[in-house]
Design an enzyme around this catalytic site. Structure first.
Site, PDB file in Angstrom:
ATOM      1  NE  ARG A  82      -3.487   0.005   2.630  1.00 38.67           N
ATOM      2  CZ  ARG A  82      -3.757  -0.495   4.233  1.00 38.67           C
ATOM      3  NH1 ARG A  82      -3.686   0.219   5.528  1.00 38.67           N
ATOM      4  NH2 ARG A  82      -5.069  -1.269   4.252  1.00 38.67           N
ATOM      5  NE  ARG A 151      -2.519   1.824   9.356  1.00 41.35           N
ATOM      6  CZ  ARG A 151      -3.759   0.731   9.274  1.00 41.35           C
ATOM      7  NH1 ARG A 151      -3.406   1.774   7.802  1.00 41.35           N
ATOM      8  NH2 ARG A 151      -2.974   0.345  10.108  1.00 41.35           N
ATOM      9  CE  LYS A 220      -6.402   0.355  11.367  1.00 37.61           C
ATOM     10  NZ  LYS A 220      -7.080  -0.693  10.329  1.00 37.61           N
ATOM     11  CE  LYS A 222      -7.256   3.841   9.299  1.00 40.03           C
ATOM     12  NZ  LYS A 222      -8.538   3.178   9.050  1.00 40.03           N
ATOM     13  CB  CYS A 441     -13.496  -3.026   2.459  1.00 40.54           C
ATOM     14  SG  CYS A 441     -14.826  -5.245   2.594  1.00 40.54           S
ATOM     15  CB  CYS A 447      -9.540  -9.117   3.570  1.00 44.46           C
ATOM     16  SG  CYS A 447      -9.050  -8.108   5.208  1.00 44.46           S
ATOM     17  CB  CYS A 486     -15.038  -8.411   8.791  1.00 44.70           C
ATOM     18  SG  CYS A 486     -13.894  -7.728   8.981  1.00 44.70           S
ATOM     19  CB  CYS A 490     -11.999  -1.454   5.440  1.00 45.90           C
ATOM     20  SG  CYS A 490     -11.052  -2.630   6.581  1.00 45.90           S
TER      21      CYS A 490
HETATM   22 FE1  SRM Z   1      -8.987  -1.741   6.855  1.00 45.57          FE
HETATM   23  C1  SRM Z   1      -7.883  -4.093   8.312  1.00 45.57           C
HETATM   24  C2  SRM Z   1      -8.969  -3.194   4.072  1.00 45.57           C
HETATM   25  C3  SRM Z   1      -9.830   1.320   5.269  1.00 45.57           C
HETATM   26  C4  SRM Z   1     -10.515  -0.280   9.562  1.00 45.57           C
HETATM   27  N1  SRM Z   1      -7.870  -3.055   6.678  1.00 45.57           N
HETATM   28  C5  SRM Z   1      -7.703  -4.325   6.936  1.00 45.57           C
HETATM   29  C6  SRM Z   1      -6.654  -5.226   5.911  1.00 45.57           C
HETATM   30  C7  SRM Z   1      -5.508  -4.737   6.557  1.00 45.57           C
HETATM   31  C8  SRM Z   1      -6.750  -6.833   7.040  1.00 45.57           C
HETATM   32  C9  SRM Z   1      -5.715  -7.073   8.351  1.00 45.57           C
HETATM   33  O1  SRM Z   1      -5.445  -6.917   9.033  1.00 45.57           O
HETATM   34  O2  SRM Z   1      -5.458  -7.968   7.478  1.00 45.57           O
HETATM   35  C10 SRM Z   1      -7.097  -4.876   5.066  1.00 45.57           C
HETATM   36  C11 SRM Z   1      -6.221  -5.871   4.057  1.00 45.57           C
HETATM   37  C12 SRM Z   1      -7.547  -6.671   2.889  1.00 45.57           C
HETATM   38  C13 SRM Z   1      -6.735  -5.901   1.563  1.00 45.57           C
HETATM   39  O3  SRM Z   1      -7.083  -7.810   0.896  1.00 45.57           O
HETATM   40  O4  SRM Z   1      -5.877  -5.278   1.118  1.00 45.57           O
HETATM   41  C14 SRM Z   1      -7.992  -3.987   4.617  1.00 45.57           C
HETATM   42  N2  SRM Z   1      -9.006  -1.055   4.664  1.00 45.57           N
HETATM   43  C15 SRM Z   1      -8.521  -1.632   4.152  1.00 45.57           C
HETATM   44  C16 SRM Z   1      -9.006  -0.805   2.323  1.00 45.57           C
HETATM   45  C17 SRM Z   1      -8.054  -1.634   1.819  1.00 45.57           C
HETATM   46  C18 SRM Z   1     -10.501  -0.628   2.385  1.00 45.57           C
HETATM   47  C19 SRM Z   1     -10.542  -0.426   0.849  1.00 45.57           C
HETATM   48  O5  SRM Z   1     -10.940  -1.759   0.492  1.00 45.57           O
HETATM   49  O6  SRM Z   1     -10.657   0.399   0.068  1.00 45.57           O
HETATM   50  C20 SRM Z   1      -8.529   0.308   2.926  1.00 45.57           C
HETATM   51  C21 SRM Z   1      -7.561   1.132   3.050  1.00 45.57           C
HETATM   52  C22 SRM Z   1      -7.244   2.490   3.580  1.00 45.57           C
HETATM   53  C23 SRM Z   1      -6.092   3.311   3.669  1.00 45.57           C
HETATM   54  O7  SRM Z   1      -5.663   3.738   2.350  1.00 45.57           O
HETATM   55  O8  SRM Z   1      -5.420   3.177   4.135  1.00 45.57           O
HETATM   56  C24 SRM Z   1      -8.606   0.396   4.497  1.00 45.57           C
HETATM   57  N3  SRM Z   1     -10.323   0.586   7.656  1.00 45.57           N
HETATM   58  C25 SRM Z   1      -9.724   1.333   6.206  1.00 45.57           C
HETATM   59  C26 SRM Z   1     -11.250   2.335   6.896  1.00 45.57           C
HETATM   60  C27 SRM Z   1     -11.539   3.527   6.643  1.00 45.57           C
HETATM   61  C28 SRM Z   1     -10.963   4.238   6.251  1.00 45.57           C
HETATM   62  O9  SRM Z   1      -9.721   4.499   7.224  1.00 45.57           O
HETATM   63  O10 SRM Z   1     -11.424   5.547   6.384  1.00 45.57           O
HETATM   64  C29 SRM Z   1     -11.962   1.092   8.271  1.00 45.57           C
HETATM   65  C30 SRM Z   1     -12.666   1.894   9.544  1.00 45.57           C
HETATM   66  C31 SRM Z   1     -12.304   3.727  10.110  1.00 45.57           C
HETATM   67  C32 SRM Z   1     -11.413   3.053  11.212  1.00 45.57           C
HETATM   68  O11 SRM Z   1     -10.494   2.988  11.405  1.00 45.57           O
HETATM   69  O12 SRM Z   1     -12.220   2.994  12.359  1.00 45.57           O
HETATM   70  C33 SRM Z   1     -10.390   0.729   8.401  1.00 45.57           C
HETATM   71  N4  SRM Z   1      -9.304  -2.288   8.906  1.00 45.57           N
HETATM   72  C34 SRM Z   1      -9.347  -1.603   9.534  1.00 45.57           C
HETATM   73  C35 SRM Z   1      -9.973  -2.277  10.811  1.00 45.57           C
HETATM   74  C36 SRM Z   1     -10.657  -2.217  12.395  1.00 45.57           C
HETATM   75  C37 SRM Z   1      -9.911  -1.024  12.968  1.00 45.57           C
HETATM   76  C38 SRM Z   1     -10.925  -0.988  14.393  1.00 45.57           C
HETATM   77  O13 SRM Z   1      -9.879   0.121  14.979  1.00 45.57           O
HETATM   78  O14 SRM Z   1     -10.866  -2.073  14.884  1.00 45.57           O
HETATM   79  C39 SRM Z   1      -8.489  -3.745  10.422  1.00 45.57           C
HETATM   80  C40 SRM Z   1      -8.035  -4.657  11.516  1.00 45.57           C
HETATM   81  C41 SRM Z   1      -7.318  -3.783  12.064  1.00 45.57           C
HETATM   82  O15 SRM Z   1      -6.961  -2.950  12.827  1.00 45.57           O
HETATM   83  O16 SRM Z   1      -7.521  -4.895  13.385  1.00 45.57           O
HETATM   84  C42 SRM Z   1      -8.479  -3.497   9.119  1.00 45.57           C
HETATM   85 FE1  SF4 Z   2     -10.892  -7.222   5.113  1.00 46.12          FE
HETATM   86 FE2  SF4 Z   2     -13.671  -6.676   7.415  1.00 46.12          FE
HETATM   87 FE3  SF4 Z   2     -11.591  -4.212   5.740  1.00 46.12          FE
HETATM   88 FE4  SF4 Z   2     -12.798  -6.090   4.376  1.00 46.12          FE
HETATM   89  S1  SF4 Z   2     -13.407  -4.650   6.080  1.00 46.12           S
HETATM   90  S2  SF4 Z   2     -11.235  -5.263   3.536  1.00 46.12           S
HETATM   91  S3  SF4 Z   2     -13.605  -7.784   4.744  1.00 46.12           S
HETATM   92  S4  SF4 Z   2     -10.831  -6.560   7.220  1.00 46.12           S
END
Ligand code: SRM
Ligand code: SF4
Length: 577
Positions: A82, A151, A220, A222, A441, A447, A486, A490
């Site tokens: 990324r 980030r 993390k 943001k 997502c 993922c 899930c 995201c």
């Molecule tokens: Fe996310 C984890 C993809 C934006 C909340 N996210 C992941 C992981 C890395 C899975 C992992 O931990 O093994 C995913 C990788 C999937 C893959 O195959 O690529 C993943 N997140 C994404 C992306 C690529 C979704 C998308 O389709 O665009 C986004 C990448 C953003 C970026 O460029 O940095 C993405 N994730 C978000 C957002 C939205 C935002 O930031 O505006 C959120 C919700 C906002 C937030 O952070 O609260 C988000 N991702 C999570 C979480 C839950 C965090 C939490 O506080 O509980 C996880 C899991 C974790 O961190 O344990 C996670």
């Molecule tokens: Fe993976 Fe869940 Fe984030 Fe979708 S919402 S990319 S399934 S961690």
């Protein structure tokens, strides 16, 4: 510290496993260098945590798991890489380079993420260093794209002349610079030649990470920057939101929101999605120092024992915003002013033609779920390549996973549209409103946390919603529809008009009652809705809306007004299309 601000040293630390890994990593070096030169196709456990800070995740193709197991083989490992692209701004050459990398080293697709950046999937471990180096060669970085650090910073991607947008972009760049990790490990691992693979941290001086320290943040972090009339970056979902306060076409400061976040684990009651709380007003020249102060409060008081509740939103929720603000003021070194009454009022997705104010135009091209790929139906990558070669302009990614081509002369507008059509890519004008306002997502197959499909399923769900929406006369109705595989959220589902969140195999939780403005949390409309009934459930909501909406109220406002129980009753009785 004031007496009612807990003292960091009084907390007996029982650190989580990840904290120990960070602490002992020598500022993110770990033994990544040694593993990089080993022939194995994957990294070991501890380095996986550290690799995230360098912008990369180890994954395996989940579609191939069963097949590989049957054949007696192991997982099909690869890396997701990324980038960090502040505010989503990149040059044509940078996009062309990313397209080349995904074709030559990745799985031939690029993903525009919900935070305005790009991801490449399917990079083999043996190609990881080459990939990161090529990204850096293009003046982009992957450092801090993931990990327990600040980030990619989100900012309204609209290109406009005038000081307002220039100031938003300036703040984005200043914050990116001020909050970037300083460790030399990134340079040593990815950007220097050393055949042995053994690395010892060079340079950095006494204090390698003056802001973060050796354990970085608890979780993390943001940041998003928005305008009241344009909340396209979803300011209420960020750890820190800077909402510009504009008077006489000038930004006079920012209302600072703290403690937003989406992730939740339904089985753990202590977790929840939260909207940012309005904390204080800051002058433009205070913004960076206030951001640093907030980050330090989270660094010193955030939970380092239980990663489930380590995001800053839990600290803000536990303390309350007043106490949190007092701690920020102590780190900042002075009192902060109260927020002005300015709040979000609109959300512009910047799709289609928009005037920049300098005689040139921007065109927002809707990219379904942000996935760039070519197939027999359309050549999206080839289309963007042609646009980059033809116009060589700046491109900007949106928080809704789409792309804006900027700086188009009025005389070239037809040319741009014909390039899009030649590649059989739907223009924004040809895209239905429901599709345009939807995001999903990644989820399966890459993922590791996905429970259900998301990005691969939403397009076919929308195919089945378009006709009923048209029959109900709602086909021009704007509402956000967001899907995740899930509950981690995201695609920011918990403040959308409507959302589907993967909960169990082929089963979703349906959320309703948020809104496109992003300032209200949605409620659980129905849980464990199976994939084969989900269309019916959504059409029921649309029918109830059509029959019972008041005036011009939006779908989300309607769902919030009637509430869950009445919505269910109305959906059961409203005439179906
Ligand atoms: Fe996310 C984890 C993809 C934006 C909340 N996210 C992941 C992981 C890395 C899975 C992992 O931990 O093994 C995913 C990788 C999937 C893959 O195959 O690529 C993943 N997140 C994404 C992306 C690529 C979704 C998308 O389709 O665009 C986004 C990448 C953003 C970026 O460029 O940095 C993405 N994730 C978000 C957002 C939205 C935002 O930031 O505006 C959120 C919700 C906002 C937030 O952070 O609260 C988000 N991702 C999570 C979480 C839950 C965090 C939490 O506080 O509980 C996880 C899991 C974790 O961190 O344990 C996670
Ligand atoms: Fe993976 Fe869940 Fe984030 Fe979708 S919402 S990319 S399934 S961690």
């Amino acid at each position: 510290m004031s007496t009612d601000t807990p003292n960091a040293e009084s907390k007996p630390p029982k650190l989580s496993a990840v904290e120990k890994i960070k602490d002992e990593s020598r500022f993110l070096l770990g033994t990544i260098g040694t593993e990089l030169v080993e022939p194995s196709d994957h990294f070991n456990k501890d380095n996986l945590q550290l690799l995230k800070f360098h912008g990369t995740y180890q994954q395996d193709d989940r579609d191939l798991r069963a097949q590989a197991k049957k054949a007696g083989g192991g997982k099909a490992f690869s890396m997701m890489v990324r980038c960090r692209i502040p505010g989503g701004r990149m040059t044509s050459d940078q996009l062309l380079a990313q397209l080349d990398i995904c074709d030559q080293l990745g799985n031939a697709t690029l993903k525009i993420t919900t935070r305005q950046t790009l991801q490449i999937h399917g990079i083999l471990k043996s190609d990881l260093q080459k990939t990161i180096r090529r990204i850096n060669d293009m003046q982009l970085s992957t450092l801090a794209a993931c990990g327990d650090v600040n980030r990619n910073i989100m900012c309204c991607p609209a290109k406009r002349v005038g000081s307002v947008h220039a100031d938003l972009e300036k703040l984005t760049d200043e914050l990116t610079f001020a909050l970037a990790p300083q460790t030399p490990a990134y340079h040593e691992l990815w950007l220097t030649d050393d055949e042995t693979g053994e690395k010892t941290l060079q340079g950095g001086g006494e204090v390698v990470e003056p802001l973060y320290g050796p354990r970085y943040l608890p979780r993390k972090f943001k940041i998003g920057i928005a305008l009241p009339e344009d909340n396209c970056i979803d300011i209420y979902t960020q750890d820190i939101g800077f909402l510009a306060v504009v008077r006489n076409d000038k930004i006079i400061g920012y209302n600072v929101l703290v403690g937003g976040g989406m992730g939740t684990t339904p089985s753990a009651k202590k977790t929840f999605p939260a909207l940012g709380k309005r904390m204080a007003f800051v002058a433009p020249e205070q913004a960076v120092e206030v951001a640093k102060a907030i980050l330090k409060v989270q660094r010193d008081y955030g939970n380092r024992e239980d990663r489930k509740v380590a995001r800053m939103k839990y600290l803000v929720a536990n303390w309350g915003v007043e106490k949190f603000r007092r701690a920020v003021e102590e780190y900042f070194g002075g009192p902060l002013a109260d927020c002005t009454e300015d709040d979000v009022t609109e959300f512009d997705d910047h799709m289609g033609w928009q005037e920049q104010g300098d005689g040139k135009w921007s065109y927002g091209l809707n990219i379904e779920n942000g996935r760039l790929y070519d197939n027999e139906n359309h050549q999206l990558k080839a289309c963007l390549r042609a646009i980059c070669h033809q116009f060589k302009t700046e491109l900007r990614m949106t928080g809704h996973q789409s792309i804006i081509v900027t700086d188009i002369d009025p005389a070239d507008k037809d040319k741009l549209i014909s390039i899009i059509k030649e590649h059989r890519v739907p223009t924004t004008e040809e895209t239905s409103t429901v599709r345009r306002w939807s995001i999903a997502c990644v989820a399966l197959p890459t993922c590791g946390l996905a429970i259900t499909e998301s990005e691969r399923r939403l397009p076919t769900i929308i195919d089945q919603l378009e006709q009923p929406l048209a029959k109900l006369g709602l086909d021009k109705e704007r509402f956000t529809l967001r899907m995740t595989g899930c509950p981690n959220g995201c695609a920011r589902p918990y403040n959308a008009d409507l959302a589907l969140v993967g909960k169990a195999k082929d089963k979703y939780t349906v959320f309703a009652g948020g809104g496109w403005l992003g300032h209200r949390l949605a409620y659980v409309y129905k849980d464990l809705v199976s994939d084969d009934t989900v269309i019916d459930e959504l059409v029921g909501i649309f029918a109830a809306f059509k029959a019972n909406r008041e005036g011009n109220e939006s779908l989300g406002d309607f769902c919030a007004r009637v509430g869950r129980e009445d919505l269910e009753t109305l959906a059961a009785t409203a005439p179906r299309p």
